[in-house]
Enzyme design. Structure first.
Site, PDB file in Angstrom:
ATOM      1  N   HIS A   1       0.843  -1.207   0.000  1.00  0.00           N
ATOM      2  CA  HIS A   1       0.000   0.000   0.000  1.00  0.00           C
ATOM      3  C   HIS A   1       0.876   1.254   0.000  1.00  0.00           C
ATOM      4  O   HIS A   1       0.498   2.276  -0.565  1.00  0.00           O
ATOM      5  CB  HIS A   1      -0.906   0.004   1.241  1.00  0.00           C
ATOM      6  CG  HIS A   1      -1.921  -1.104   1.209  1.00  0.00           C
ATOM      7  ND1 HIS A   1      -3.264  -0.878   0.985  1.00  0.00           N
ATOM      8  CD2 HIS A   1      -1.790  -2.451   1.332  1.00  0.00           C
ATOM      9  CE1 HIS A   1      -3.912  -2.036   1.004  1.00  0.00           C
ATOM     10  NE2 HIS A   1      -3.035  -3.003   1.220  1.00  0.00           N
TER      11      HIS A   1
ATOM     12  N   ASP B   1      -5.555   5.923   1.972  1.00  0.00           N
ATOM     13  CA  ASP B   1      -5.835   4.550   1.573  1.00  0.00           C
ATOM     14  C   ASP B   1      -7.282   4.221   1.955  1.00  0.00           C
ATOM     15  O   ASP B   1      -7.748   4.590   3.046  1.00  0.00           O
ATOM     16  CB  ASP B   1      -4.875   3.596   2.290  1.00  0.00           C
ATOM     17  CG  ASP B   1      -4.938   2.192   1.709  1.00  0.00           C
ATOM     18  OD1 ASP B   1      -3.980   1.813   1.013  1.00  0.00           O
ATOM     19  OD2 ASP B   1      -5.950   1.476   1.944  1.00  0.00           O
TER      20      ASP B   1
END
Ligand code: UDP
Length: 464
Positions: A34, A127
């Site tokens: 990520h 995110d």
């Protein structure tokens, strides 16, 4: 907090409308798969003129010294205990992490807004797994965009998860593994995200939170591209009320080496120079996947038996229950002169190297797109999460790889490696991967779909 560095030349160019909206705030989920796309996005936005401020947890914190153009704001969190290793623990950690730093984030964000002035901040890109961070930003009047670091179809699965549970596909039952998921072709039940009955509830919660974060934001950013997922992107656009920006593959715009949490051993690039084109098998299972000691043995002897040159990333912690991975006795002698083992590699560069002819991968989305975009066919061995679905697309939709299913057994490993590296099938997969590489180049080239999507994203950010 360190003061923001002066805007660079690029930062002066197009996001500086008299000082309005020149800052973008970022908050990555602190896992390698990520972090990399978020930093690649940071590179893209910085090149388009935004000053970049990165909020981050203490867990897996980035090294500010490696990104001198960005400002870093550490956010204390209240998660304690050992680093999560088992996938159930990782999922639980992902679900808890946003909430654990929400209060501190809100205070730090308020301070940043006061310092920059609210008008100078375009938005926060976080995110999609950090729902409480979106909520805190929205409370303070900061528009948000969600970055999902996997494929479009994987997010479609997130939105479909309650329906899939209702229809009885989930939690996965062993007797149903090969049942087609008619609502999401070409998925079979085995390709869906699942961590067993015990983890089912927390997984449902993780999905629901990500969907809520996206739906409550001003847009969804995806690290995919039109030529790879046109149908899936169209489907998402029909289902979501927010704009979707397919701006990938991000590594084509901006490399991620600097955001690596482990030190990359660059000596393998030199080692590769000695090998003929497309002759070396690259083997890596990403930053989280763990294997049993028995699987390590079968993998090692399968690689040895294939007689193919190889470069293998054996990451610290990759084998369950041992911090130091011991390769089987005799492996080194059996493969001397045709193999190299490293703890962590500069993967992007390595996949670009002409000597690499195949990638045995766990099919994390970054690894999958990095491989596809360099024209490298894959031997797929997914472990969890979206990896099974990615492998399904690699084998069945893009036809640039083959999946190694069932028990790992050295004879089958050996045969699969040979098929990929020296067989006719492998050559065909390599040729199709070459076409995808070209398509990725077109999408990321001047006037390409991803370039245009970045233009739209920047315009959108400036209008929020
Ligand atoms: N990676 C790397 N060196 C390695 C192995 C992986 O730099 O030896 C990088 C890889 O390029 C990718 C990321 O780590 O960008 C892994 O992300 P992915 O989504 O493939 O898998 P995850 O680690 O999240 O399971």
């Amino acid at each position: 907090m360190t003061p923001p560095p002066a805007p660079t030349m690029a930062a002066e160019s197009n996001a500086n409308h008299g000082g309005r909206h020149r800052h973008v705030l970022l908050f990555p989920l602190p896992y390698q798969g990520h972090i990399n796309p978020m930093f690649r996005l940071a590179g893209v936005l910085h090149a388009r003129g935004f000053a970049v401020t990165v909020f981050h947890t203490h867990f897996n914190a980035p090294d500010p010294a490696r990104h001198p153009h960005y400002r870093f704001v550490p956010v204390p969190d209240v998660v304690s205990g050992p680093d999560p290793v088992a996938i159930e623990d990782v999922v639980a950690h992902i679900v808890s992490i946003g909430g654990a730093c929400e209060a501190a984030f809100r205070d730090l964000l308020a301070a940043v807004l006061e310092e920059y002035s609210r008008d100078a901040v375009a938005c926060l890109v976080a995110d999609a797994h950090l729902l409480p961070i979106f909520q805190a930003a929205n409370c303070l009047g900061v528009p948000t965009l969600a970055l999902r670091t996997s494929s479009a179809v994987s997010f479609a699965c997130f939105t479909a998860y309650p329906m899939l549970c209702e229809k009885g596909y989930l939690p996965v039952q062993d007797s149903q593994l090969d049942t087609p998921v008619v609502e999401l072709p070409p998925y079979r039940v085995r390709d869906l995200m699942d961590i067993g009955k015990d983890g089912h509830e927390v997984l449902c919660e993780m999905m629901a939170r990500a969907v809520a974060a996206v739906k409550g934001s001003s847009g969804l950013i995806l690290n995919t591209f039109d030529a790879l997922e046109r149908r899936e992107l169209e489907g998402l656009r029909q289902d979501l009320a927010v704009p979707v920006f397919d701006i990938g593959p991000l590594h084509k715009f901006s490399p991620a080496g600097e955001s690596s949490l482990l030190r990359q051993d660059r000596s393998c690039l030199e080692w590769l120079d000695a090998w003929p084109p497309a002759s070396v098998l690259y083997v890596s299972f990403g930053s989280l996947a763990c294997m049993s000691p028995r699987d390590l043995e079968e993998t090692a002897w399968g690689i040895a038996g294939s007689c193919v040159p190889f470069l293998w990333v054996v990451r610290p912690g990759m084998v369950r229950g041992s911090a130091h991975q011991e390769l089987p006795k005799g492996f080194e002698a059996a493969t001397r002169g045709r193999g190299m083992v490293v703890g962590w590699a500069p993967q992007e560069e390595l996949l670009r190297h002409r000597a690499v002819g195949g990638f045995w991968t766990h099919n994390g989305w970054n690894s999958t797109t990095e491989s596809v975009c360099e024209g490298v066919p894959m031997l797929c061995r997914p472990y969890f999460g979206d990896q099974m679905g990615n492998a399904r697309y690699v084998e069945h939709v893009w036809r640039v790889g083959l999946e190694l299913v069932g028990e790992l057994e050295m004879g089958r490993v050996e045969a699969a490696i040979r098929r990929l590296m020296t067989g006719r099938d492998g050559a065909e997969m390599r040729s199709r991967a070459g076409q995808l590489k070209k398509a990725a180049e077109e999408c990321t080239g001047k006037g390409g779909t991803s370039c245009l999507a970045i233009d739209k994203l920047v315009t959108h950010m400036m209008s929020l």
